[in-house]
Design a protein around this motif. Sequence first.
Motif, PDB file in Angstrom:
ATOM      1  N   GLU A 106       0.828  -1.200   0.000  1.00  0.00           N
ATOM      2  CA  GLU A 106       0.000   0.000   0.000  1.00  0.00           C
ATOM      3  C   GLU A 106       0.865   1.254   0.000  1.00  0.00           C
ATOM      4  O   GLU A 106       0.533   2.254  -0.636  1.00  0.00           O
ATOM      5  N   GLY A 107       1.996   1.213   0.710  1.00  0.00           N
ATOM      6  CA  GLY A 107       2.920   2.338   0.673  1.00  0.00           C
ATOM      7  C   GLY A 107       3.453   2.570  -0.726  1.00  0.00           C
ATOM      8  O   GLY A 107       3.582   3.715  -1.175  1.00  0.00           O
ATOM      9  N   PHE A 108       3.769   1.471  -1.431  1.00  0.00           N
ATOM     10  CA  PHE A 108       4.243   1.570  -2.812  1.00  0.00           C
ATOM     11  C   PHE A 108       3.184   2.213  -3.691  1.00  0.00           C
ATOM     12  O   PHE A 108       3.474   3.137  -4.465  1.00  0.00           O
ATOM     13  N   ARG A 109       1.944   1.732  -3.582  1.00  0.00           N
ATOM     14  CA  ARG A 109       0.865   2.263  -4.414  1.00  0.00           C
ATOM     15  C   ARG A 109       0.631   3.742  -4.145  1.00  0.00           C
ATOM     16  O   ARG A 109       0.462   4.537  -5.068  1.00  0.00           O
ATOM     17  N   ARG A 110       0.630   4.119  -2.884  1.00  0.00           N
ATOM     18  CA  ARG A 110       0.379   5.520  -2.556  1.00  0.00           C
ATOM     19  C   ARG A 110       1.508   6.410  -3.070  1.00  0.00           C
ATOM     20  O   ARG A 110       1.256   7.480  -3.620  1.00  0.00           O
ATOM     21  N   GLY A 111       2.757   5.973  -2.897  1.00  0.00           N
ATOM     22  CA  GLY A 111       3.878   6.762  -3.402  1.00  0.00           C
ATOM     23  C   GLY A 111       3.834   6.903  -4.910  1.00  0.00           C
ATOM     24  O   GLY A 111       4.112   7.976  -5.455  1.00  0.00           O
ATOM     25  N   LEU A 112       3.467   5.807  -5.608  1.00  0.00           N
ATOM     26  CA  LEU A 112       3.397   5.836  -7.066  1.00  0.00           C
ATOM     27  C   LEU A 112       2.292   6.775  -7.538  1.00  0.00           C
ATOM     28  O   LEU A 112       2.522   7.671  -8.357  1.00  0.00           O
ATOM     29  N   VAL A 113       1.083   6.561  -7.019  1.00  0.00           N
ATOM     30  CA  VAL A 113      -0.064   7.346  -7.485  1.00  0.00           C
ATOM     31  C   VAL A 113       0.114   8.830  -7.154  1.00  0.00           C
ATOM     32  O   VAL A 113      -0.170   9.707  -7.974  1.00  0.00           O
ATOM     33  N   ALA A 114       0.600   9.118  -5.942  1.00  0.00           N
ATOM     34  CA  ALA A 114       0.760  10.516  -5.534  1.00  0.00           C
ATOM     35  C   ALA A 114       1.689  11.263  -6.470  1.00  0.00           C
ATOM     36  O   ALA A 114       1.462  12.440  -6.787  1.00  0.00           O
ATOM     37  N   ASN A 115       2.738  10.603  -6.951  1.00  0.00           N
ATOM     38  CA  ASN A 115       3.694  11.290  -7.826  1.00  0.00           C
ATOM     39  C   ASN A 115       3.284  11.250  -9.292  1.00  0.00           C
ATOM     40  O   ASN A 115       3.629  12.153 -10.051  1.00  0.00           O
ATOM     41  N   LEU A 116       2.516  10.250  -9.695  1.00  0.00           N
ATOM     42  CA  LEU A 116       1.966  10.258 -11.048  1.00  0.00           C
ATOM     43  C   LEU A 116       0.956  11.383 -11.224  1.00  0.00           C
ATOM     44  O   LEU A 116       0.844  11.974 -12.295  1.00  0.00           O
ATOM     45  N   LEU A 117       0.215  11.685 -10.157  1.00  0.00           N
ATOM     46  CA  LEU A 117      -0.837  12.700 -10.228  1.00  0.00           C
ATOM     47  C   LEU A 117      -0.361  14.068  -9.750  1.00  0.00           C
ATOM     48  O   LEU A 117      -1.176  14.988  -9.634  1.00  0.00           O
ATOM     49  N   ASN A 118       0.918  14.200  -9.475  1.00  0.00           N
ATOM     50  CA  ASN A 118       1.456  15.452  -8.961  1.00  0.00           C
ATOM     51  C   ASN A 118       1.991  16.303 -10.117  1.00  0.00           C
ATOM     52  O   ASN A 118       3.059  16.013 -10.662  1.00  0.00           O
ATOM     53  N   PRO A 119       1.279  17.361 -10.514  1.00  0.00           N
ATOM     54  CA  PRO A 119       1.763  18.165 -11.648  1.00  0.00           C
ATOM     55  C   PRO A 119       3.066  18.884 -11.343  1.00  0.00           C
ATOM     56  O   PRO A 119       3.799  19.251 -12.264  1.00  0.00           O
ATOM     57  N   LYS A 120       3.388  19.071 -10.058  1.00  0.00           N
ATOM     58  CA  LYS A 120       4.631  19.759  -9.722  1.00  0.00           C
ATOM     59  C   LYS A 120       5.851  18.971 -10.167  1.00  0.00           C
ATOM     60  O   LYS A 120       6.891  19.554 -10.499  1.00  0.00           O
ATOM     61  N   ALA A 121       5.749  17.634 -10.178  1.00  0.00           N
ATOM     62  CA  ALA A 121       6.881  16.821 -10.622  1.00  0.00           C
ATOM     63  C   ALA A 121       7.155  17.059 -12.106  1.00  0.00           C
ATOM     64  O   ALA A 121       8.309  17.208 -12.528  1.00  0.00           O
ATOM     65  N   LEU A 122       6.090  17.117 -12.906  1.00  0.00           N
ATOM     66  CA  LEU A 122       6.254  17.380 -14.330  1.00  0.00           C
ATOM     67  C   LEU A 122       6.837  18.768 -14.553  1.00  0.00           C
ATOM     68  O   LEU A 122       7.762  18.960 -15.356  1.00  0.00           O
ATOM     69  N   VAL A 123       6.313  19.766 -13.836  1.00  0.00           N
ATOM     70  CA  VAL A 123       6.815  21.131 -13.956  1.00  0.00           C
ATOM     71  C   VAL A 123       8.289  21.192 -13.554  1.00  0.00           C
ATOM     72  O   VAL A 123       9.093  21.880 -14.189  1.00  0.00           O
ATOM     73  N   PHE A 124       8.653  20.448 -12.512  1.00  0.00           N
ATOM     74  CA  PHE A 124      10.042  20.450 -12.053  1.00  0.00           C
ATOM     75  C   PHE A 124      10.982  20.004 -13.163  1.00  0.00           C
ATOM     76  O   PHE A 124      12.003  20.658 -13.437  1.00  0.00           O
ATOM     77  N   TYR A 125      10.654  18.917 -13.837  1.00  0.00           N
ATOM     78  CA  TYR A 125      11.546  18.432 -14.887  1.00  0.00           C
ATOM     79  C   TYR A 125      11.545  19.348 -16.102  1.00  0.00           C
ATOM     80  O   TYR A 125      12.574  19.502 -16.779  1.00  0.00           O
ATOM     81  N   LEU A 126      10.419  19.983 -16.377  1.00  0.00           N
ATOM     82  CA  LEU A 126      10.353  20.886 -17.517  1.00  0.00           C
ATOM     83  C   LEU A 126      11.133  22.171 -17.284  1.00  0.00           C
ATOM     84  O   LEU A 126      11.933  22.587 -18.125  1.00  0.00           O
ATOM     85  N   VAL A 127      10.886  22.814 -16.134  1.00  0.00           N
ATOM     86  CA  VAL A 127      11.389  24.180 -15.970  1.00  0.00           C
ATOM     87  C   VAL A 127      12.619  24.293 -15.085  1.00  0.00           C
ATOM     88  O   VAL A 127      13.267  25.346 -15.083  1.00  0.00           O
ATOM     89  N   ILE A 128      12.945  23.263 -14.322  1.00  0.00           N
ATOM     90  CA  ILE A 128      14.149  23.323 -13.492  1.00  0.00           C
ATOM     91  C   ILE A 128      15.267  22.495 -14.114  1.00  0.00           C
ATOM     92  O   ILE A 128      16.319  23.015 -14.481  1.00  0.00           O
ATOM     93  N   VAL A 129      15.036  21.199 -14.279  1.00  0.00           N
ATOM     94  CA  VAL A 129      16.056  20.363 -14.925  1.00  0.00           C
ATOM     95  C   VAL A 129      16.317  20.863 -16.345  1.00  0.00           C
ATOM     96  O   VAL A 129      17.457  20.891 -16.815  1.00  0.00           O
ATOM     97  N   GLY A 130      15.252  21.314 -17.025  1.00  0.00           N
ATOM     98  CA  GLY A 130      15.397  21.805 -18.387  1.00  0.00           C
ATOM     99  C   GLY A 130      16.302  23.011 -18.516  1.00  0.00           C
ATOM    100  O   GLY A 130      16.844  23.276 -19.601  1.00  0.00           O
ATOM    101  N   GLN A 131      16.499  23.763 -17.417  1.00  0.00           N
ATOM    102  CA  GLN A 131      17.391  24.923 -17.467  1.00  0.00           C
ATOM    103  C   GLN A 131      18.828  24.524 -17.797  1.00  0.00           C
ATOM    104  O   GLN A 131      19.608  25.337 -18.301  1.00  0.00           O
ATOM    105  N   PHE A 132      19.183  23.297 -17.497  1.00  0.00           N
ATOM    106  CA  PHE A 132      20.566  22.851 -17.668  1.00  0.00           C
ATOM    107  C   PHE A 132      20.791  22.171 -19.024  1.00  0.00           C
ATOM    108  O   PHE A 132      21.893  21.699 -19.295  1.00  0.00           O
ATOM    109  N   ALA A 133      19.753  22.085 -19.833  1.00  0.00           N
ATOM    110  CA  ALA A 133      19.895  21.505 -21.169  1.00  0.00           C
ATOM    111  C   ALA A 133      20.190  22.605 -22.183  1.00  0.00           C
ATOM    112  O   ALA A 133      19.704  23.727 -22.058  1.00  0.00           O
ATOM    113  N   ASP A 134      20.990  22.270 -23.176  1.00  0.00           N
ATOM    114  CA  ASP A 134      21.377  23.237 -24.200  1.00  0.00           C
ATOM    115  C   ASP A 134      21.100  22.632 -25.576  1.00  0.00           C
ATOM    116  O   ASP A 134      21.658  21.577 -25.916  1.00  0.00           O
TER     117      ASP A 134
END
Length: 206
Positions: A107-135
């Motif tokens: 149940e801990g696995f399922r909750r951790g998975l679902v919470a991060n799949l449905l978390n738009p902040k994670a997607l935004v993080f990779y787009l606008v923060i990690v993406g800053q370091f790509a050229d």
Amino acid sequence: MLSHVDWPAFLIAMAAVELTPGPNMGWLAALSAKSGRRAGMMAVAGVTLGLFVQLVAAATGLSALLSESPVLYESLRWAGVAFMLYLAWEAFSDTGSASALQHDGREGFRRGLVANLLNPKALVFYLVIVGQFADPAAGPIWKQIVILGLIHLALAIGVHVSIVLMGASLGAAFERWRTSLPARIGFALALVAIAVWIGVSTGRPI
């Protein structure tokens, strides 16, 4: 491909984000304190898988949006600044509302998975923060983001595992430190500093 990356800045930014109090940290600490290390480690696996899916979605989506566009680049750059400031406020405001019921590992696995799949902040993080370091000049954007994102995931796993171990061992004492005013101010200031760094150092001529 990644010779252009300012590695000290990247690693400091990723570490600061992961060490900042937030939903994953609070929930993992509470779950581990109440349900033990095994439940906490299973939750870490779920969180990691959810973040990986978000990373792949961000990498392919950013490539499809033609990130070489100067206007889009500027939009993402300032979105990154705003996002870091939002995280700073969230870190300062986190007074320890996370809770965890008695769960088994699955149940801990399922909750951790679902919470991060449905978390738009994670997607935004990779787009606008990690993406800053790509050229764009260094090769395909999506490949750079995947590689940088995997490095972030490795750091995240290390931080999350440490939280689980401390939560299971220290219980309420770790939660009191995590939500103390000095800790919250320190994390918030670190994120504000990263926001300023993004705004100052990543500008490109339009």
